[in-house]
Design a protein around this motif. Structure first.
Motif, PDB file in Angstrom:
ATOM      1  N   LEU A  87       0.830  -1.206   0.000  1.00 53.02           N
ATOM      2  CA  LEU A  87       0.000   0.000   0.000  1.00 53.02           C
ATOM      3  C   LEU A  87       0.863   1.254   0.000  1.00 53.02           C
ATOM      4  CD1 LEU A  87      -2.803  -1.017   2.527  1.00 53.02           C
ATOM      5  CD2 LEU A  87      -3.046  -0.734   0.064  1.00 53.02           C
ATOM      6  N   LYS A  88       1.974   1.213   0.736  1.00 57.40           N
ATOM      7  CA  LYS A  88       2.878   2.367   0.769  1.00 57.40           C
ATOM      8  C   LYS A  88       3.547   2.573  -0.582  1.00 57.40           C
ATOM      9  CE  LYS A  88       6.839   4.277   3.269  1.00 57.40           C
ATOM     10  NZ  LYS A  88       7.845   4.039   4.346  1.00 57.40           N
ATOM     11  N   VAL A 114      -3.707   2.909  -5.449  1.00 61.50           N
ATOM     12  CA  VAL A 114      -4.821   2.823  -4.500  1.00 61.50           C
ATOM     13  C   VAL A 114      -5.671   4.095  -4.573  1.00 61.50           C
ATOM     14  CG1 VAL A 114      -5.439   2.659  -2.062  1.00 61.50           C
ATOM     15  CG2 VAL A 114      -3.558   1.279  -2.972  1.00 61.50           C
ATOM     16  N   LEU A 115      -5.015   5.260  -4.610  1.00 62.34           N
ATOM     17  CA  LEU A 115      -5.738   6.529  -4.613  1.00 62.34           C
ATOM     18  C   LEU A 115      -6.611   6.682  -5.851  1.00 62.34           C
ATOM     19  CD1 LEU A 115      -6.205   9.411  -3.497  1.00 62.34           C
ATOM     20  CD2 LEU A 115      -4.171  10.132  -4.754  1.00 62.34           C
ATOM     21  N   TRP A 130       0.693   3.678  -3.525  1.00 63.63           N
ATOM     22  CA  TRP A 130      -0.354   4.565  -3.037  1.00 63.63           C
ATOM     23  C   TRP A 130      -1.077   5.284  -4.163  1.00 63.63           C
ATOM     24  CZ3 TRP A 130      -0.120   9.847  -3.855  1.00 63.63           C
ATOM     25  CH2 TRP A 130       1.097  10.355  -4.289  1.00 63.63           C
TER      26      TRP A 130
END
Length: 379
Positions: free
Chosen positions: A17-18, A24-25, A21
Motif C-alpha cells: 500500500l505504501k 490505490v488513490l 499509493w
C-alpha cells in the motif's frame, strides 16, 4: 503457525500500500465515481485510453529486455569512462533526453535514458535522483517543440490541422525558454568536480545477444506501430516472443505501473467530464490567451495535462495557446504530466516524490511567466 503468518501478510500488505499509493488513490477515485455516476461501457473504454496503455506496455516490455540483456550496463560503462566533469555528463544526459523526446516522444525518451542514468550512477559519483528529476524536466521541454513529442501536442496538431513546421514555430519560444531553464538548473544543481569511477561496480557482464537483438527490434517495432496507430497490435505481438524466449524479463515488467496509469486514466477522465466541471468552465472566456494559458496550466495540476487538453479542446480558440499551457502544466505537481511518474518509477529512488516537488513547483513558478511572455512576444 497461523498467528505468525498473519503479521507477515499484514506487513507485506502495508508495504504494498505504501509503494502503490497512487494506484490505490486513483483506483478508489475511479471506483467511487463509477458507483456515484455510472456511465455506459463505451465511456469507460474511451477514458481508459487503450492505445496509450498498450504503447506503454510494449515500451516497458522492450526496455526490460534491453536492461536484462546487459546493453544498458555496457552503454553506461562506455559513457562514464569517457566523461570528464559531473556537470558535463549531466548536461549531456539532459540534452539527450530533450532531443530524443522531440522525435521519439517523451515516454520513449525516459524509458531509454532513465535506466542508463541509474546504471551510470551505480558505477560513478553521479547523483542519480537529481539527474532523474532533471531528465523529467528536460523531456517536457524537448517534447514541447514537436507535434509528435507528447500526446497533448499530437491531439492538438491533428485537431487543428496545422502544418508540421507551423506548429514547431509556434512552440519554439516556449520550448527554448523551458530548456534554457533546465540547462541552467543542471549547471547550478550538480556538484562541481570530475566523474570518479567505482571500479568494483563497473559492469563487465556479457551481453545476451539474442535477448538484446529481440529487445531492440521490439523497441523499434513499438515506435513504428505507435506512429501508425497500431499500439495495441504491437504490444500484443511482443507478448508471444518474450513469453517463449525471455519469460523472466516479462515477469520483471512493472505491471503495477501500468495498472496505476489505467486507474489514473479512468478516474481523471471521468472526473473531467462531470457536469459541474463543464458548468464552471462556462464562466470563463477562453478566447483570451491569458485565460487559455492559466486554464490549461491549472487544469493540468489537477487532472494532468492530457485530460486538461481534452477538457479545453473545444473551448480554446487558439490551439498553440492551449499547447503551450498544457506543456508548461507538466511542471509543478507530479500529476501534471504522466512522464513525471514514469521517470520516478523507473528510477526507484527513495524520497523521489519529495525531491521532485521541491524542485518542480518552484521551477513552474519561474518558468510559467517567462514562457508566457516569450510566447506572446515571439510566437
Amino acid at each position: 503457525m497461523v498467528t505468525s503468518v498473519r503479521p507477515a501478510l499484514r506487513a507485506r500488505l502495508a508495504h504494498w500500500l505504501k509503494a502503490e499509493w497512487l494506484l490505490v488513490l486513483f483506483g478508489a477515485l475511479a471506483l467511487g465515481l463509477a458507483l456515484a455516476d455510472p456511465q455506459p461501457a463505451v465511456r469507460y473504454r474511451h477514458w481508459l485510453q487503450l492505445p496509450t496503455l498498450a504503447g506503454l506496455m510494449g515500451l516497458m516490455i522492450a526496455i526490460q529486455g534491453i536492461r536484462d540483456s546487459g546493453l544498458v550496463q555496457r552503454a553506461a560503462s562506455a559513457l562514464v569512462a569517457r566523461a570528464h566533469s559531473l556537470r558535463g555528463l549531466g548536461l549531456l544526459l539532459v540534452a539527450s533526453t530533450a532531443v530524443l523526446s522531440i522525435g521519439l516522444t517523451n515516454d520513449v525518451s525516459l524509458f531509454l535514458l532513465v535506466p542508463l542514468t541509474v546504471a551510470i550512477g551505480g558505477m560513478s559519483n553521479l547523483p542519480v535522483l537529481p539527474m532523474v528529476v532533471l531528465e523529467a524536466l528536460a523531456v517536457n521541454a524537448g517534447s514541447t517543440l514537436s507535434p509528435i513529442g507528447n500526446p497533448q501536442n499530437l491531439l492538438l496538431w491533428q485537431n487543428a490541422h496545422l502544418p508540421f513546421f507551423a506548429f514547431v514555430r509556434g512552440m519554439a519560444p516556449a520550448s527554448a525558454v523551458m530548456f534554457s531553464l533546465v540547462a541552467a538548473l543542471t549547471l547550478a544543481w550538480l556538484p562541481k568536480g570530475r566523474v570518479t569511477l567505482d571500479a568494483a561496480a563497473l559492469n563487465h557482464r556479457r551481453i545476451d545477444p539474442r535477448l538484446a537483438a529481440m529487445s531492440l527490434l521490439a523497441l523499434a517495432s513499438m515506435v513504428v506501430m505507435m506512429e501508425h496507430g497500431l499500439a495495441l497490435e504491437g504490444a500484443l505481438g511482443l507478448l508471444i516472443p518474450f513469453a517463449l524466449i525471455a519469460r523472466d524479463s516479462l515477469r520483471r515488467v512493472d505491471w503495477a505501473l501500468l495498472a496505476t496509469f489505467a486507474a489514473i486514466f479512468l478516474g481523471l477522465g471521468h472526473f473531467a467530464e462531470l457536469g459541474f466541471i463543464d458548468r464552471a468552465l462556462d464562466h470563463f472566456d477562453f478566447r483570451q490567451p491569458l485565460t487559455v494559458f492559466l486554464g490549461g496550466l491549472l487544469a493540468s495540476q489537477v487532472i494532468s495535462n492530457v485530460p486538461a487538453t481534452v477538457l479545453l479542446l473545444d473551448r480554446a480558440s487558439d490551439p498553440i495557446a492551449l499547447a503551450v499551457a498544457a506543456n508548461v502544466g507538466g511542471y509543478g505537481l507530479v500529476i501534471g504530466s504522466l512522464a513525471n511518474l514514469i521517470a520516478l518509477r523507473l528510477a526507484k529512488q527513495p524520497h523521489g516524490l519529495r525531491l521532485f516537488h521541491r524542485v518542480s513547483i518552484p521551477f513552474l513558478l519561474v518558468c510559467a511567466p517567462l514562457v508566457y511572455l516569450a510566447w506572446r512576444w515571439l510566437g
